[in-house]
Design an enzyme around this catalytic site. Structure first.
Site, PDB file in Angstrom:
ATOM      1  N   CYS A 336       0.794  -1.228   0.000  1.00 47.36           N
ATOM      2  CA  CYS A 336       0.000   0.000   0.000  1.00 47.36           C
ATOM      3  C   CYS A 336       0.832   1.287   0.000  1.00 47.36           C
ATOM      4  O   CYS A 336       0.452   2.253  -0.694  1.00 47.36           O
ATOM      5  CB  CYS A 336      -1.021  -0.005   1.131  1.00 47.36           C
ATOM      6  SG  CYS A 336      -0.481  -0.720   2.672  1.00 47.36           S
ATOM      7  N   ARG A 365       7.763 -10.762   5.339  1.00 47.76           N
ATOM      8  CA  ARG A 365       7.521 -10.565   6.777  1.00 47.76           C
ATOM      9  C   ARG A 365       8.388 -11.562   7.545  1.00 47.76           C
ATOM     10  O   ARG A 365       8.410 -12.758   7.211  1.00 47.76           O
ATOM     11  CB  ARG A 365       6.053 -10.813   7.127  1.00 47.76           C
ATOM     12  CG  ARG A 365       5.052 -10.131   6.196  1.00 47.76           C
ATOM     13  CD  ARG A 365       4.560  -8.811   6.737  1.00 47.76           C
ATOM     14  NE  ARG A 365       3.641  -8.174   5.786  1.00 47.76           N
ATOM     15  CZ  ARG A 365       2.324  -8.346   5.792  1.00 47.76           C
ATOM     16  NH1 ARG A 365       1.771  -9.136   6.703  1.00 47.76           N
ATOM     17  NH2 ARG A 365       1.559  -7.722   4.911  1.00 47.76           N
ATOM     18  N   GLN A 383       0.692 -11.098  -2.546  1.00 45.08           N
ATOM     19  CA  GLN A 383      -0.680 -10.661  -2.307  1.00 45.08           C
ATOM     20  C   GLN A 383      -1.348 -10.275  -3.619  1.00 45.08           C
ATOM     21  O   GLN A 383      -0.726  -9.657  -4.484  1.00 45.08           O
ATOM     22  CB  GLN A 383      -0.692  -9.451  -1.368  1.00 45.08           C
ATOM     23  CG  GLN A 383      -0.242  -9.756   0.047  1.00 45.08           C
ATOM     24  CD  GLN A 383      -0.270  -8.513   0.912  1.00 45.08           C
ATOM     25  OE1 GLN A 383       0.266  -7.471   0.537  1.00 45.08           O
ATOM     26  NE2 GLN A 383      -0.888  -8.611   2.074  1.00 45.08           N
ATOM     27  N   ASP A 385      -3.079  -7.852  -4.376  1.00 38.89           N
ATOM     28  CA  ASP A 385      -3.365  -6.589  -3.721  1.00 38.89           C
ATOM     29  C   ASP A 385      -3.949  -5.581  -4.694  1.00 38.89           C
ATOM     30  O   ASP A 385      -3.595  -5.555  -5.876  1.00 38.89           O
ATOM     31  CB  ASP A 385      -2.063  -6.024  -3.145  1.00 38.89           C
ATOM     32  CG  ASP A 385      -2.242  -5.482  -1.752  1.00 38.89           C
ATOM     33  OD1 ASP A 385      -3.400  -5.300  -1.335  1.00 38.89           O
ATOM     34  OD2 ASP A 385      -1.225  -5.242  -1.075  1.00 38.89           O
ATOM     35  N   HIS A 387      -5.569  -1.243  -4.477  1.00 38.76           N
ATOM     36  CA  HIS A 387      -5.947  -0.089  -3.671  1.00 38.76           C
ATOM     37  C   HIS A 387      -6.766   0.854  -4.535  1.00 38.76           C
ATOM     38  O   HIS A 387      -6.369   1.195  -5.650  1.00 38.76           O
ATOM     39  CB  HIS A 387      -4.702   0.598  -3.110  1.00 38.76           C
ATOM     40  CG  HIS A 387      -3.930  -0.290  -2.193  1.00 38.76           C
ATOM     41  ND1 HIS A 387      -2.907  -1.095  -2.636  1.00 38.76           N
ATOM     42  CD2 HIS A 387      -4.093  -0.562  -0.876  1.00 38.76           C
ATOM     43  CE1 HIS A 387      -2.451  -1.813  -1.614  1.00 38.76           C
ATOM     44  NE2 HIS A 387      -3.141  -1.508  -0.547  1.00 38.76           N
ATOM     45  N   LYS A 471     -11.954  -3.401   8.887  1.00 36.79           N
ATOM     46  CA  LYS A 471     -11.912  -4.356   7.775  1.00 36.79           C
ATOM     47  C   LYS A 471     -13.228  -5.121   7.679  1.00 36.79           C
ATOM     48  O   LYS A 471     -13.972  -5.243   8.653  1.00 36.79           O
ATOM     49  CB  LYS A 471     -10.804  -5.390   7.992  1.00 36.79           C
ATOM     50  CG  LYS A 471      -9.426  -4.842   8.219  1.00 36.79           C
ATOM     51  CD  LYS A 471      -8.405  -5.989   8.291  1.00 36.79           C
ATOM     52  CE  LYS A 471      -8.590  -6.818   9.557  1.00 36.79           C
ATOM     53  NZ  LYS A 471      -7.628  -7.942   9.619  1.00 36.79           N
ATOM     54  N   HIS A 517      -8.389  -0.837   0.673  1.00 37.67           N
ATOM     55  CA  HIS A 517      -7.437  -1.927   0.472  1.00 37.67           C
ATOM     56  C   HIS A 517      -8.250  -3.201   0.256  1.00 37.67           C
ATOM     57  O   HIS A 517      -9.213  -3.441   0.981  1.00 37.67           O
ATOM     58  CB  HIS A 517      -6.561  -2.148   1.708  1.00 37.67           C
ATOM     59  CG  HIS A 517      -5.868  -0.936   2.229  1.00 37.67           C
ATOM     60  ND1 HIS A 517      -4.490  -0.836   2.281  1.00 37.67           N
ATOM     61  CD2 HIS A 517      -6.338   0.230   2.751  1.00 37.67           C
ATOM     62  CE1 HIS A 517      -4.161   0.329   2.824  1.00 37.67           C
ATOM     63  NE2 HIS A 517      -5.260   0.988   3.119  1.00 37.67           N
TER      64      HIS A 517
END
Length: 648
Positions: A336, A365, A383, A385, A387, A471, A517
């Protein structure tokens, strides 16, 4: 008198000091017998807790997740008492409930302990349970709490030192006392079946520099029948273990030379990932997303701006120093911040919004080695992902559109049993979060409204929000009834402020966009692991690495087999060939083991007639047909499960 809003929404008056157990009895005797715990005005309490103010009461039974949580948390206390009685001098640390059961982390202080000891511990736990000892909570001053553990347990002392006076409570049952926040059964007698499952080594507070403890996992049930069914499910789960299936189906592997938690995708696994990505890319394109690509590292300042370094930096991979300039870079923990900078690269008007940036972005991570588990807990993952940057007026519609996308993904992959979880911040721990109360209230309201408008079956969980925003998490139950968190959608007013994001409004003034997100898969690694275990490796036909295999009756038909394979490839059917000098029976058995959906057997008759004999996995004989007819059958089956996203 106090006014209590009951679970059915009705409001009744009760005498001050009434307990949830007494309220349950006023509703029905059956409920009173089965109620395990309760919450009042959002706070978890025991059913024996006196209620002295107006409020909302929720009663939990075994059928509720919160009821199971109280059951298993109470069972952790029973385990702790049993361990103390059997191993005098041990040091207890923490014992929470988990998704299925509970654990307790223990320092055995050099005393021998192994899974061979489980039967005697289980017997002691049942003995304690049969005593029907009440769980009683009591407040304790910080000084008294520290005095109680002084010289006996440095772990409990460390926990108490982090607390303030007025927020420390002890729980007593039988002859046992433990530091605890609460949320227990009425008494130990509700526990009728006990099974200890495993042990593992863990570090205190998950830090390698701290002492190593022994974690004891267990599970309990209100009926022996429930335990028997659970153990049968565990046996089936072993067969479906994604690590086992991943090896058998040649999807992925790990190497100690590469490093722990860093998966290597084999050709079949890589092809599987590519199909999943292509599937979502197509749906995203139809939904107006634009694909972007960002680097695997970023300047430390980027993550300081986003807040990730402050919240997670100490437990992440540490910064990389450049050789000459002395700058600090991080392996990318999140996509992000990068997407915020992509948005910031251009001046946008309200007419340009929403902007939807999507990326299959690999992030890193640092997970403790003891917490790594196959593909479900890794140190490097990709991910799906995206946005969305939109105006406040566009937020509700954009959020609903993302819900549609998540439901499309689940429907195409056979995840039909799920609950939506609205994950809110914990008002009692404001330091965990960034941003103003006003922005949080707006974001939480937007998620709840969208869940209602889409008619989702949803629950609200306090304290499960991300540090920058609330979320909507999708909690999926697999074929074995296990619950997994997969897709997630988050509303964020905070990162646009931290990155100073703007758009020009119709009033020609600058305004902040709202950020959404979203990740329907969550991560490719974890999603593949869950999909493997959900399907037992029998992927949907559209996704299967190999949709068919051509099996020749003998080497004489190798040329015809090759021509069949060539036709299949031209007709976009993924297939392979087995022309080995083996019996067709053995070839079929091996194809079944490889979970290939269709077997095309060719011999003399098929070569003469230009056909294939089609056998479906599991033994169903579909007879002879042309290669073109078989390709049509495959296309029809794929089409039934692969509706276009716009039709959702």
């Amino acid at each position: 008198m106090i006014k209590i809003t009951l679970p059915d929404g009705s409001v009744k008056e009760y005498a001050s000091g009434v307990t949830p157990a007494e309220v349950a009895l006023s509703i029905s005797e059956g409920l009173a017998r089965n109620v395990l715990s309760a919450s009042y005005n959002g706070k978890t309490i025991e059913v024996s807790t006196p209620l002295t103010t107006d409020g909302n009461l929720v009663l939990y039974t075994w059928n509720d997740d919160q009821g199971k949580k109280a059951f298993w948390h109470s069972s952790a206390h029973i385990l702790a008492q049993a361990l103390e009685e059997l191993y005098p001098g041990i040091k207890l640390t923490i014992g929470p409930a988990v998704d299925a059961g509970f654990y307790y982390d223990v320092d055995f202080v050099g005393q021998p302990f192994s899974e061979k000891d489980f039967p005697k511990i289980e017997a002691k736990m049942l003995e304690i349970a049969r005593g029907k000892h009440e769980f009683k909570m009591r407040p304790v001053s910080k000084a008294d709490a520290l005095a109680y553990y002084k010289g006996k347990n440095e772990f409990k002392t460390e926990l108490i030192e982090a607390l303030n006076d007025g927020e420390i409570t002890f729980c007593d049952h039988s002859t046992f006392t433990d530091l605890c926040r609460g949320g227990h059964l009425p008494n130990t007698g509700f526990v009728k079946a006990v099974k200890l499952l495993s042990t593992s080594g863990v570090y205190w507070r998950s830090k390698e520099e701290n002492p190593q403890l022994t974690r004891v996992y267990g599970i309990t049930f209100p009926k022996q029948k429930d335990l028997t069914e659970y153990l049968a499910m565990l046996e089936e789960a072993k067969k479906r273990d994604h690590r086992k299936l991943g090896k058998e189906l040649e999807l992925f592997t790990f190497s100690s030379k590469v490093g722990q938690g860093l998966p290597l995708w084999l050709p079949k696994g890589a092809a599987l990932r590519e199909r999943l990505e292509a599937f979502l890319r197509k749906a995203q394109k139809q939904a107006g997303y634009e694909q972007v690509v960002t680097p695997h590292i970023g300047h430390k300042h980027l993550y300081e701006t986003s807040g990730h370094w402050d919240k997670y930096g100490k437990d992440s991979f540490q910064p990389i120093s450049t050789p000459n300039e002395g700058e600090l870079y991080l392996l990318k923990p999140m996509n992000c911040p990068h997407h915020c900078e992509i948005y910031n690269s251009h001046q946008w008007s309200y007419k340009d919004l929403p902007k939807r940036f999507a990326e299959f972005g690999t992030v890193y991570r640092y997970e403790q080695s003891g917490e790594l588990h196959g593909l479900t807990r890794v140190r490097c993952f990709t991910q799906d992902d995206a946005h969305i940057f939109c105006t406040p007026e566009q937020l509700d519609a954009e959020f609903r559109n993302v819900i549609d996308l998540v439901l499309y993904v689940f429907g195409s992959l056979g995840f039909d049993n799920f609950t939506a979880q609205v994950s809110l911040r914990d008002p009692e721990n404001p330091d965990k979060y960034i941003g103003s109360d006003e922005n949080w209230a707006k974001a939480e309201a937007a998620i709840i409204n969208a869940a209602k408008e889409k008619g989702l079956n949803y629950v609200v969980e306090t304290g499960e929000a991300a540090f920058y925003g609330p979320k909507l998490d999708f909690m999926v139950r697999d074929a074995l009834g296990r619950k997994w968190q997969l897709g997630t959608i988050q509303v964020d007013y905070n990162l646009p402020e931290r990155f100073d994001l703007w758009y020009k409004g119709a009033d020609n003034e600058n305004h902040r966009p709202v950020m959404i997100h979203r990740a329907p898969f969550g991560s490719m690694e974890r999603f593949v692991a869950i999909l493997l275990e959900h399907t037992a490796g029998d992927f949907p036909l559209w996704l299967n690495p190999n949709q068919a295999i051509v099996l020749s009756l003998s080497e004489k038909y190798e040329a015809y087999s090759q021509s069949v394979l060539h036709k299949l490839e031209n007709l976009e059917v993924r297939a392979l060939i087995d022309n080995r000098n083996e019996t067709v029976g053995k070839k079929i058995r091996e194809a079944e083991t490889q979970k290939i959906p269709y077997m095309l057997i060719v011999g003399e008759n098929e070569e003469k007639e230009g056909t294939v004999s089609v056998r479906k996995r599991g033994g169903e004989d579909l007879g002879s047909m042309t290669v073109e007819a078989f390709a049509g059958l495959v296309a029809e089956e794929v089409g039934k499960s692969m509706k276009q996203f716009k039709e959702v």
